[in-house]
Write an enzyme that holds these catalytic residues in place. Structure first.
Site, PDB file in Angstrom:
ATOM      1  CD  GLU A 183     -34.906  31.481  19.819  1.00 45.74           C
ATOM      2  OE1 GLU A 183     -34.541  32.237  18.740  1.00 45.74           O
ATOM      3  OE2 GLU A 183     -33.897  30.790  20.340  1.00 45.74           O
ATOM      4  CG  HIS A 208     -31.012  35.415  18.443  1.00 51.95           C
ATOM      5  ND1 HIS A 208     -29.590  35.556  17.720  1.00 51.95           N
ATOM      6  CD2 HIS A 208     -31.394  34.193  18.761  1.00 51.95           C
ATOM      7  CE1 HIS A 208     -28.739  34.578  18.364  1.00 51.95           C
ATOM      8  NE2 HIS A 208     -29.957  33.771  19.414  1.00 51.95           N
ATOM      9  CD  GLU A 211     -27.805  30.958  19.121  1.00 50.55           C
ATOM     10  OE1 GLU A 211     -28.177  31.764  20.211  1.00 50.55           O
ATOM     11  OE2 GLU A 211     -28.038  31.157  18.667  1.00 50.55           O
TER      12      GLU A 211
END
Length: 254
Positions: free
Chosen positions: A144, A147, A177
């Site tokens: 995460e 990102h 992703e």
């Protein structure tokens, strides 16, 4: 999670409508072309505002073992981002960006987490209960965080404005992703976590999906499990080799 994503993009729209929008072209992670729609200061402000809304709207766990676990893992991941050889290897554009690393644990049974622009990490209690060790929690947090440091939210805004074909947008989402998998594996490894546990975690997630456990949203836009696992196996080997070379002094330290 969905409510927080809506909030994030609403705040981004406010920034753009206020006249802050610009398009910056360059190379992103893996040296692929990347167009960004937000300035560094805009990303930070959006992250601050969205994180503040999360803290107001959600049931925040203020103290205890879960909070300590997230703090411990998040701080090690954030420290790894500062390693200059790692930045060069992944081609991260972070020099002009300010990250104010903060974290929050939300009381929610879903197995999920996210990181807002500017370094605001949010982890659901359901994920903390689900993972088997700190290494597996680092797998998700590093994914995460990747990102955020790859400026994927800014890129998605630019993509939405430039590309109207929904299939091409989905392809961009899948690219992001995969990048987050790649970057995340290197981050967790350089932070001192075992990347083999990343493979164990995804095997665990595969089993969980067969038993009706709701999977994290970042899995929905990802390539099929077999391809993902094969990619990650190769990246685990690369991450281990890079960490070993860095630790032995064969790669110049910052």
């Amino acid at each position: 999670m969905q409510r927080c994503k809506i909030l994030l993009f609403a705040l981004q729209a406010i920034v753009i409508c206020a006249g802050c929008r610009f398009e910056q072209e360059g190379t992103g992670p893996g040296k692929r072309p990347q167009v960004l729609a937000l300035r560094p200061r805009d990303e930070l402000e959006i992250g601050r505002q969205a994180f503040g809304e999360v803290l107001k709207q959600e049931r925040v766990v203020r103290e205890g073992a879960q909070v300590e676990k997230v703090r411990r893992v998040s701080e090690r991941i954030a420290k790894a981002i500062a390693i200059k050889p790692l930045q060069r290897e992944i081609n991260l554009r972070v020099a002009d960006y300010q990250f104010e690393w903060e974290y929050a644990v939300i009381q929610d049974d879903r197995v999920n987490a996210f990181c807002l622009p500017g370094g605001k990490i949010v982890v659901f209690s359901g994920l903390i209960d689900f993972v088997r060790n700190d290494d597996q929690l680092a797998t998700v947090i590093a994914h995460e965080v990747s990102h955020a440091i790859a400026h994927h939210a800014s890129e998605r805004i630019a993509t939405d404005q430039l590309i109207r074909n929904p299939l091409k947008r989905l392809a961009y989402n899948r690219d992001q992703e995969s990048e987050a998998d790649h970057i995340g594996l290197f981050l967790m490894t350089f932070a001192g976590y075992d990347p083999d546990e990343a493979l164990a975690f995804w095997e665990l997630m595969g089993t969980a999906s067969q038993h009706g456990i709701r999977l994290p949203e970042f899995l929905s836009d990802h390539p099929n499990d077999a391809r993902r696992y094969a990619n990650m196996q190769a990246w685990v080997r690369d991450a281990k080799a890079g960490k070993a070379a860095f630790g032995a002094g064969r790669i110049a330290k910052p």
